[in-house]
Motif scaffolding. Structure first.
Motif, PDB file in Angstrom:
ATOM      1  N   LEU A 198      51.415  51.033  40.134  1.00 36.36           N
ATOM      2  CA  LEU A 198      52.555  50.127  40.324  1.00 36.36           C
ATOM      3  C   LEU A 198      52.076  48.778  40.866  1.00 36.36           C
ATOM      4  O   LEU A 198      52.468  47.714  40.373  1.00 36.36           O
ATOM      5  N   ALA A 199      51.233  48.814  41.897  1.00 38.38           N
ATOM      6  CA  ALA A 199      50.735  47.572  42.499  1.00 38.38           C
ATOM      7  C   ALA A 199      49.878  46.787  41.512  1.00 38.38           C
ATOM      8  O   ALA A 199      49.873  45.544  41.518  1.00 38.38           O
ATOM      9  N   ARG A 200      49.175  47.496  40.625  1.00 37.41           N
ATOM     10  CA  ARG A 200      48.287  46.831  39.673  1.00 37.41           C
ATOM     11  C   ARG A 200      49.052  45.996  38.637  1.00 37.41           C
ATOM     12  O   ARG A 200      48.492  45.078  38.049  1.00 37.41           O
ATOM     13  N   ILE A 201      50.314  46.307  38.397  1.00 35.03           N
ATOM     14  CA  ILE A 201      51.113  45.506  37.464  1.00 35.03           C
ATOM     15  C   ILE A 201      51.165  44.063  37.967  1.00 35.03           C
ATOM     16  O   ILE A 201      50.903  43.108  37.225  1.00 35.03           O
ATOM     17  N   PHE A 202      51.476  43.907  39.262  1.00 34.27           N
ATOM     18  CA  PHE A 202      51.567  42.576  39.860  1.00 34.27           C
ATOM     19  C   PHE A 202      50.207  41.890  39.905  1.00 34.27           C
ATOM     20  O   PHE A 202      50.067  40.729  39.509  1.00 34.27           O
ATOM     21  N   THR A 203      49.169  42.606  40.369  1.00 36.65           N
ATOM     22  CA  THR A 203      47.857  41.965  40.514  1.00 36.65           C
ATOM     23  C   THR A 203      47.258  41.587  39.157  1.00 36.65           C
ATOM     24  O   THR A 203      46.564  40.580  39.046  1.00 36.65           O
ATOM     25  N   SER A 204      47.528  42.376  38.120  1.00 35.30           N
ATOM     26  CA  SER A 204      47.003  42.057  36.790  1.00 35.30           C
ATOM     27  C   SER A 204      47.631  40.777  36.249  1.00 35.30           C
ATOM     28  O   SER A 204      46.949  39.922  35.684  1.00 35.30           O
ATOM     29  N   ILE A 205      48.942  40.673  36.430  1.00 32.45           N
ATOM     30  CA  ILE A 205      49.626  39.460  35.970  1.00 32.45           C
ATOM     31  C   ILE A 205      49.128  38.252  36.742  1.00 32.45           C
ATOM     32  O   ILE A 205      48.855  37.188  36.175  1.00 32.45           O
ATOM     33  N   GLN A 206      48.966  38.399  38.054  1.00 32.58           N
ATOM     34  CA  GLN A 206      48.596  37.282  38.919  1.00 32.58           C
ATOM     35  C   GLN A 206      47.137  36.864  38.727  1.00 32.58           C
ATOM     36  O   GLN A 206      46.828  35.676  38.657  1.00 32.58           O
ATOM     37  N   GLU A 207      46.228  37.833  38.630  1.00 31.14           N
ATOM     38  CA  GLU A 207      44.796  37.505  38.651  1.00 31.14           C
ATOM     39  C   GLU A 207      44.165  37.335  37.275  1.00 31.14           C
ATOM     40  O   GLU A 207      43.195  36.593  37.124  1.00 31.14           O
ATOM     41  N   THR A 208      44.696  38.034  36.272  1.00 28.62           N
ATOM     42  CA  THR A 208      44.076  37.945  34.948  1.00 28.62           C
ATOM     43  C   THR A 208      44.971  37.242  33.929  1.00 28.62           C
ATOM     44  O   THR A 208      44.470  36.626  32.993  1.00 28.62           O
ATOM     45  N   GLY A 209      46.283  37.358  34.100  1.00 28.26           N
ATOM     46  CA  GLY A 209      47.203  36.795  33.118  1.00 28.26           C
ATOM     47  C   GLY A 209      47.062  37.462  31.759  1.00 28.26           C
ATOM     48  O   GLY A 209      47.522  36.937  30.744  1.00 28.26           O
ATOM     49  N   ASP A 210      46.446  38.640  31.735  1.00 23.92           N
ATOM     50  CA  ASP A 210      46.182  39.338  30.479  1.00 23.92           C
ATOM     51  C   ASP A 210      47.296  40.349  30.214  1.00 23.92           C
ATOM     52  O   ASP A 210      47.421  41.339  30.941  1.00 23.92           O
ATOM     53  N   PRO A 211      48.118  40.144  29.174  1.00 21.64           N
ATOM     54  CA  PRO A 211      49.233  41.063  28.902  1.00 21.64           C
ATOM     55  C   PRO A 211      48.774  42.473  28.545  1.00 21.64           C
ATOM     56  O   PRO A 211      49.487  43.446  28.800  1.00 21.64           O
ATOM     57  N   LEU A 212      47.580  42.593  27.971  1.00 26.29           N
ATOM     58  CA  LEU A 212      47.056  43.910  27.619  1.00 26.29           C
ATOM     59  C   LEU A 212      46.768  44.729  28.874  1.00 26.29           C
ATOM     60  O   LEU A 212      47.111  45.919  28.945  1.00 26.29           O
ATOM     61  N   MET A 213      46.167  44.083  29.873  1.00 24.43           N
ATOM     62  CA  MET A 213      45.896  44.769  31.147  1.00 24.43           C
ATOM     63  C   MET A 213      47.196  45.152  31.839  1.00 24.43           C
ATOM     64  O   MET A 213      47.389  46.284  32.280  1.00 24.43           O
ATOM     65  N   ALA A 214      48.135  44.191  31.941  1.00 27.87           N
ATOM     66  CA  ALA A 214      49.407  44.441  32.627  1.00 27.87           C
ATOM     67  C   ALA A 214      50.201  45.536  31.921  1.00 27.87           C
ATOM     68  O   ALA A 214      50.761  46.433  32.563  1.00 27.87           O
ATOM     69  N   GLY A 215      50.233  45.492  30.590  1.00 25.67           N
ATOM     70  CA  GLY A 215      50.962  46.505  29.830  1.00 25.67           C
ATOM     71  C   GLY A 215      50.402  47.894  30.036  1.00 25.67           C
ATOM     72  O   GLY A 215      51.145  48.879  30.125  1.00 25.67           O
ATOM     73  N   THR A 216      49.076  47.975  30.122  1.00 24.73           N
ATOM     74  CA  THR A 216      48.435  49.272  30.363  1.00 24.73           C
ATOM     75  C   THR A 216      48.897  49.868  31.679  1.00 24.73           C
ATOM     76  O   THR A 216      49.180  51.075  31.772  1.00 24.73           O
TER      77      THR A 216
END
Length: 247
Positions: A198-216
């Motif tokens: 759950l926490a990784r959804i926010f950090t992925s969007i914030q730090e990588t901006g990669d939709p593939l990472m966030a979607g995963t």
């Protein structure tokens, strides 16, 4: 004097948690409501917290298997698919030079997951097969991280995370449902994985901006939530004791 006082704090925060411009914004100009910098601070802090916590996330599961000398209730296919997903995230992140705070837990979870894979095989009487699996996995990982592997293959591996996570968790859910209990599945590990994804959804969007990472991580959160719900549902259920055959 102020500059001297700021020295240790600045060395602690920059660049681990904050870029220098955000440090100046928050701790020199004292603009404590600067939202973009607060988001960076929260994301970095959460990310590093997740990485640190990942060192221990699956150890309760490992110790539970060792203590029981059994891997009953664990789906080997589910564990292997989780290993595929973690490997994809780690290789994809390294290849794209993402900050360690945005993916570091994948490294430590991978090491713990491959240990669980081996233990499941070992307690099923397949120790030699387990050793061979460890050797093959190490070789594949070296190839994936080498320049020999094209970026398109790495991206495809990361894209495969979503079906791998979904199928893996559904296999474990089906095993739990079929058994009517969760066997040696560790509640601590499951709930920590659910909170971390759950926490990784926010950090992925914030730090990588990669939709593939966030979607995963969105998909991972939903699937981990399913297993967590089953743990609560089967909380008082226990595996039946195996009856010894009369001689």
């Amino acid at each position: 004097m102020a500059a001297e006082a700021d020295g240790p704090l600045k060395r602690l925060l920059v660049p681990i948690l904050l870029p220098e411009k955000c440090y100046d914004q928050l701790f020199v100009q004292w603009d404590l409501l600067h939202v973009p910098c607060l988001k960076i601070l929260l994301s970095k802090g959460l990310g590093l917290g997740i990485v640190a916590g990942s060192l221990l996330v699956k150890l309760p599961q490992v110790f539970k298997i060792l203590g029981a000398k059994s891997a009953e209730g664990l789906s080997l296919q589910s564990v292997m698919l989780e290993l595929v997903a973690l490997t994809g995230t780690m290789v994809y992140s390294i290849t794209n030079n993402f900050p360690f705070s945005s993916w570091g837990e994948a490294l430590f979870l991978m090491l713990q997951t491959i240990t669980i894979c081996f233990l499941v095989m070992h307690y099923r009487g397949q120790t030699v097969k387990g050793v061979a699996f460890l050797a093959c996995y190490g070789l594949v990982l070296l190839v994936l991280l080498s320049p020999l592997t094209p970026l398109t293959v790495v991206t495809l591996l990361q894209a495969s995370n979503v079906p791998a996570v979904v199928v893996g968790r559904l296999l474990q859910a089906a095993t739990n449902y079929h058994n009517g209990h969760t066997g040696q599945l560790s509640a601590i590990t499951v709930f920590l994985l659910f909170g971390g994804s759950l926490a990784r959804i926010f950090t992925s969007i914030q730090e990588t901006g990669d939709p593939l990472m966030a979607g995963t991580f969105v998909v991972s959160s939903l699937c981990n939530g399913l297993i967590a719900a089953q743990l609560l549902f089967y909380w008082n259920a226990r595996p039946p004791h195996k009856q010894k055959k009369a001689e």
